[in-house]
Write an enzyme that holds these catalytic residues in place. Structure first.
Site, PDB file in Angstrom:
ATOM      1  N   GLU A   1       0.824  -1.211   0.000  1.00 37.97           N
ATOM      2  CA  GLU A   1       0.000   0.000   0.000  1.00 37.97           C
ATOM      3  C   GLU A   1       0.861   1.267   0.000  1.00 37.97           C
ATOM      4  O   GLU A   1       0.430   2.324  -0.449  1.00 37.97           O
ATOM      5  CB  GLU A   1      -0.928  -0.002   1.225  1.00 37.97           C
ATOM      6  CG  GLU A   1      -2.381   0.157   0.868  1.00 37.97           C
ATOM      7  CD  GLU A   1      -3.316   0.120   2.060  1.00 37.97           C
ATOM      8  OE1 GLU A   1      -2.906   0.393   3.196  1.00 37.97           O
ATOM      9  OE2 GLU A   1      -4.503  -0.187   1.835  1.00 37.97           O
TER      10      GLU A   1
ATOM     11  N   HIS B   1       7.082 -27.047  -1.162  1.00 38.77           N
ATOM     12  CA  HIS B   1       6.410 -28.138  -1.876  1.00 38.77           C
ATOM     13  C   HIS B   1       5.291 -27.605  -2.762  1.00 38.77           C
ATOM     14  O   HIS B   1       4.447 -28.379  -3.221  1.00 38.77           O
ATOM     15  CB  HIS B   1       5.892 -29.158  -0.854  1.00 38.77           C
ATOM     16  CG  HIS B   1       7.008 -29.774  -0.063  1.00 38.77           C
ATOM     17  ND1 HIS B   1       7.499 -31.037  -0.322  1.00 38.77           N
ATOM     18  CD2 HIS B   1       7.768 -29.266   0.941  1.00 38.77           C
ATOM     19  CE1 HIS B   1       8.512 -31.285   0.509  1.00 38.77           C
ATOM     20  NE2 HIS B   1       8.686 -30.222   1.291  1.00 38.77           N
TER      21      HIS B   1
ATOM     22  N   LYS C   1     -14.111   0.456  -4.012  1.00 41.54           N
ATOM     23  CA  LYS C   1     -15.197   0.913  -3.129  1.00 41.54           C
ATOM     24  C   LYS C   1     -16.269   1.629  -3.934  1.00 41.54           C
ATOM     25  O   LYS C   1     -17.465   1.394  -3.752  1.00 41.54           O
ATOM     26  CB  LYS C   1     -14.658   1.868  -2.055  1.00 41.54           C
ATOM     27  CG  LYS C   1     -13.740   1.205  -1.054  1.00 41.54           C
ATOM     28  CD  LYS C   1     -13.320   2.212   0.011  1.00 41.54           C
ATOM     29  CE  LYS C   1     -12.199   1.658   0.863  1.00 41.54           C
ATOM     30  NZ  LYS C   1     -11.589   2.646   1.729  1.00 41.54           N
TER      31      LYS C   1
HETATM   32  O1  PA5 Z   1      -3.403   1.445   5.962  1.00 44.86           O
HETATM   33  C1  PA5 Z   1      -4.480   1.941   5.731  1.00 44.86           C
HETATM   34  O2  PA5 Z   1      -4.671   3.171   5.830  1.00 44.86           O
HETATM   35  C2  PA5 Z   1      -5.681   1.104   5.349  1.00 44.86           C
HETATM   36  O3  PA5 Z   1      -5.328  -0.221   5.209  1.00 44.86           O
HETATM   37  C3  PA5 Z   1      -6.754   1.205   6.422  1.00 44.86           C
HETATM   38  O4  PA5 Z   1      -6.190   0.838   7.650  1.00 44.86           O
HETATM   39  C4  PA5 Z   1      -7.944   0.315   6.123  1.00 44.86           C
HETATM   40  O5  PA5 Z   1      -8.477   0.646   4.881  1.00 44.86           O
HETATM   41  C5  PA5 Z   1      -9.012   0.469   7.197  1.00 44.86           C
HETATM   42  O6  PA5 Z   1      -9.342   1.821   7.333  1.00 44.86           O
HETATM   43  P1  PA5 Z   1     -10.115   2.340   8.597  1.00 44.86           P
HETATM   44  O7  PA5 Z   1      -9.248   2.164   9.782  1.00 44.86           O
HETATM   45  O8  PA5 Z   1     -10.385   3.779   8.301  1.00 44.86           O
HETATM   46  O9  PA5 Z   1     -11.382   1.528   8.721  1.00 44.86           O
END
Ligand code: PA5
Length: 447
Positions: free
Chosen positions: A289, A310, A424
């Site tokens: 990310e 394996h 989303k």
């Molecule tokens: O690292 C990040 O920002 C994302 O992975 C969020 O943690 C994830 O989308 C969950 O978001 P939130 O904590 O707003 O529900």
């Protein structure tokens, strides 16, 4: 002194010292930018000083809550997704008994997870279990608006209220969210839930040392002070110098980027301990990310050896040569079992009789590294002396800082995630969310 160490002798035939050191200037700049908060995404670098600034009162409060939860719950449900889920799970699974679910002498609530998927069967089966057990829950969402945990919380809130009554249910819920924004914050205020705050300047995937990770880890019975102590030690060490030969985060960032520019576009995190599987999952999110944007970035993948030798072993040995491995190696196990001697020796294993299983595992690790390097796959080795809270604290901070640096070397913002919005929007449009009418029409046309 830090406990974590990096061995890069098995990348030297692929990249030279000069190629590694060519990143020094940019690393020094990135190191300074992270500390001074002057680089890309500088609104979200609160995690850099976080370990040494964690408030004693916060730790004590979390520990008191954990104790209270232990008295009323056999199961603790942690609701969250992505950065609001993976850090806690990574640490809890790394420290937990591998068969904790089957143990009948658990001293602490057993942690289960919800809101990290939208599977109806998963939820129904979780409710089957919760019907028969005493439980409490935490709902974790920084934005307070993420669909997956919101759906799970709606269901579990109803279940909890039916089981214990509204007033008692309220005492079994803790929300971890923004200090003022989002639906979860509003709901918590309206219902009177206890809340913890996710700091504004700490993004989800860098939040394991905030209540997002600390609360579930403490409820699971692990020592959050030691975890923080390890992170503080690594923070001090990393802050001290930006030199590749003194700073493990700079070294790791330089190694992986030197390999990347040579066409090694996939990094596979390797473990030889099954309870490190979720450390890999957490690392995958952190790096994927943070770096995968603007059509750039190393693709983070993971394998568990020897299990996956394996299955994926064949590809790693002989497939496309665009991969490198980073082995997360553990020096010492906690337990001791030897391979028994057998008079008949029908399985031909007497040559290892009397050896510890760990020694066999270590020889598998070394043998695999040599084979993969011979096959054209560079291997970085990160070693922890053993798995415990302190060493995991060091590891978390090391990976986080190296990730920030690596993102800066790539010239991307390592602290945003614009790409996760696309699915989303389509999901909301397909489900008919008000405000998404245009997207719904566009999707209908494209189908
Ligand atoms: O690292 C990040 O920002 C994302 O992975 C969020 O943690 C994830 O989308 C969950 O978001 P939130 O904590 O707003 O529900």
């Amino acid at each position: 002194m830090i406990h974590l160490s990096i061995d890069y002798s098995k990348v030297k035939q692929f990249i030279s010292e000069d190629e590694i050191n060519s990143f020094q200037k940019d690393l020094t700049k990135g190191h300074q930018q992270l500390i001074d908060k002057t680089g890309k995404g500088n609104d979200f670098v609160g995690w850099v000083n976080l370990p040494s600034e964690i408030d004693e009162e916060l730790i004590a409060g979390i520990q008191a809550n954990a104790k209270a939860i232990k008295d009323i719950a056999d199961i603790y449900v942690v609701i969250g997704i992505g950065g609001s889920y993976l850090g806690a799970r990574a640490i809890i699974e790394a420290l937990n008994h591998n068969f904790a679910a089957l143990k009948d002498d658990n001293k602490y609530p057993f942690i289960v997870y919800a809101g990290q998927n939208i599977s109806e069967d998963y939820m129904a089966e979780l409710l089957d279990i919760l019907d028969k057990k005493d439980y409490a829950l935490t709902v974790i969402s920084k934005s307070g608006t993420t669909t997956e945990p919101a759906v799970a919380f709606r269901i579990l809130k109803n279940h909890l209220e039916q089981k214990y009554g509204k007033e008692n249910a309220c005492k079994r819920i803790i929300a971890v969210t923004d200090k003022e924004k989002g639906a979860l914050k509003k709901l918590s205020n309206d219902e009177g839930y206890q809340t913890y705050v996710v700091p504004d300047d700490v993004g989800g995937r860098y939040s394991v040392l905030t209540p997002v990770g600390l609360l579930p880890i403490a409820v699971a019975g692990f020592d959050i002070r030691k975890l923080i102590e390890g992170a503080v030690n690594m923070q001090k060490h990393i802050m001290n110098s930006s030199y590749i030969n003194e700073n493990p985060a700079c070294l790791y960032a330089a190694l992986r980027n030197a390999l990347y520019v040579k066409g090694k576009t996939i990094e596979i995190m390797v473990n030889y301990q099954p309870n490190l599987l979720y450390i890999t999952e957490w690392w995958k999110q952190l790096y994927g990310e943070s770096e995968g944007k603007e059509h750039k970035g190393i693709f983070p993948a993971g394998v568990s050896f020897t299990t996956d030798l394996h299955s994926m072993g064949q590809y790693i040995q002989d497939g496309l040569r665009n991969i490198f491995e980073t082995v997360l190696s553990v020096d010492k196990p906690h337990r001791n079992i030897e391979v028994p001697y057998d008079k008949e020796d029908l399985d031909g294993l007497n040559f290892i009789a009397g050896k510890r299983i760990h020694e066999v595992n270590k020889m598998a690790e070394l043998g695999t590294m040599i084979a993969h390097v011979d096959g054209g796959v560079p291997n970085i080795k990160i070693t922890l002396p053993e798995i415990n809270e302190y060493n995991l604290g060091e590891l978390i901070y090391f990976y986080e800082f190296a990730c920030g640096l690596s993102g800066y070397l790539l010239d991307v913002n390592p602290f945003d995630q614009p790409g996760v919005e696309a699915y989303k929007r389509n999901m909301f449009a397909l489900l008919g969310k008000p405000g998404f009418e245009k997207e719904t029409e566009a999707i209908k046309k494209s189908l």
